[in-house]
Design an enzyme around this catalytic site. Structure first.
Site, short mmCIF file in Angstrom:
data_model
loop_
_atom_site.label_atom_id
_atom_site.label_comp_id
_atom_site.label_asym_id
_atom_site.label_seq_id
_atom_site.Cartn_x
_atom_site.Cartn_y
_atom_site.Cartn_z
CE LYS A 60 -7.20 -2.38 8.65
NZ LYS A 60 -6.10 -2.20 7.98
CB SER A 62 -8.53 0.23 11.96
OG SER A 62 -9.54 0.94 12.20
CB VAL A 73 2.21 -3.99 -10.51
CG1 VAL A 73 0.87 -3.89 -10.60
CG2 VAL A 73 3.00 -2.82 -10.74
N GLY A 97 0.76 -1.22 -0.12
CA GLY A 97 0.06 -0.13 -0.04
C GLY A 97 0.75 1.25 0.24
N GLY A 98 2.19 1.09 -0.54
CA GLY A 98 3.11 2.07 -0.55
C GLY A 98 2.82 3.23 -1.50
CB SER A 99 0.74 3.39 -4.68
OG SER A 99 -0.38 3.11 -4.12
CE1 TYR A 132 -10.41 -1.01 6.93
CE2 TYR A 132 -11.02 -0.46 9.36
CZ TYR A 132 -10.04 -0.26 8.10
OH TYR A 132 -9.14 0.62 8.32
CB ALA A 133 -14.36 -4.10 13.11
CB ALA A 134 -13.99 -9.25 11.15
#
Ligand code: NDP
Length: 245
Positions: A158, A141, A64, A13-15, A154-156
């Site tokens: 993380k 998060s 990529v 996710g460095g872009s 999302y929460a699960a």
């Protein structure tokens, strides 16, 4: 401070957003960075930002691909077997309540946020263990502990990182490999740009510091973890006081 001279860092996710801010911070400290994301153009733009750092390391690279693909990680290890610092920042947010979320989107969120981090760690831990040195930083998060309506998957995904780090610290410490999570609250990036004005006002009213954080403030936390040899197995919260209420 140039504490990362000679260090090789891989940032998923460095872009963009938090991942790019971390790569920039590390490059300014002298590290060489490899960035991973799915879109080549934004990776090229990110590399040109890193190239502006006036430090020794200028051979920053990108790959990529999708962090949820095992083949990407096989390619990454072939291209860059020795990584001192792995940052798992690639992440996808959730846009609807569970009942309205298509199965494919559920798969994407879990594959990216949880499986992508586990794969990255699995593929690089061996070499770090051999070198008796390594640092893994996962961008989790605060939703991992607070939860949130419309954020169940999302929460699960993380929250899974919490158990992963708690377990990995027991496997990794004997090899002098450290692993930590950063738990950001609301941070100004593309991910939060779509929050509507009433939800934003509501969020702001619950943040004691009265503002969203910046990606470079999260990068400061990542730099702190990368250079703090006695910190492992922890969750570092950076949320302007949101969860202290
Ligand atoms: P952005 O949307 O700005 O950036 C996400 C990055 O991840 C991009 O580089 C994107 O590039 C990459 N990415 C997404 N999916 C994949 C994938 N499957 N494989 C490879 N790369 C992928 O997000 P942020 O910078 O805001 O978020 C970074 C991390 O921080 C995420 O894990 C997020 O969950 C977490 N976080 C963010 C918060 C915030 O308020 N912004 C709060 C708490 C946590 P591309 O699309 O080209 O693949």
């Amino acid at each position: 401070m140039l504490n990362l001279i000679g260090r090789s860092c891989l940032i998923t996710g460095g872009s963009k957003g938090i991942g790019l801010a971390i790569a920039n911070r590390f490059a300014q400290a002298g590290a060489t960075c490899t960035l991973i994301a799915r879109h080549e153009e934004s990776l090229k733009d990110a590399i040109s930002i890193l190239a502006k750092c006036e430090q020794q390391a200028q051979d920053h690279r990108f790959l990529v691909g999708d962090v949820g693909d095992k083949e990407l990680w096989e390619q990454a290890v072939k291209m860059n077997p020795k990584v001192d610092i792995l940052v798992n920042s690639a992440g996808q947010s959730q846009t609807s309540l569970l009942l309205r979320t298509p199965i494919d989107e559920i798969d994407d969120i879990v594959r990216t946020n949880l499986l992508g981090t586990i794969y990255g760690t699995k593929f690089y831990f061996k070499e770090m263990a051999r070198a008796r040195r390594g640092c893994i930083i996962n961008i989790s998060s605060i939703l991992a502990s607070t939860g949130g309506e419309g954020s169940s998957i999302y929460a699960a995904s993380k929250a899974g990182l919490h158990g992963f780090v708690r377990s990995m610290v027991k496997e990794a410490s004997r090899f002098n490999v450290r692993i930590n999570n950063i738990l950001p609250g609301y941070i100004e990036t593309e991910m939060t740009a779509t929050i509507n004005s009433s939800a934003r006002a509501n969020a702001l009213s619950q943040i004691p510091l009265g503002r969203f954080g910046t990606a470079s403030e999260v990068a400061d936390a990542a730099y702190y973890l990368a250079t703090s040899d006695y910190i492992t197995g922890t969750d570092l919260v950076i949320d302007g006081g949101y969860t202290s209420r």
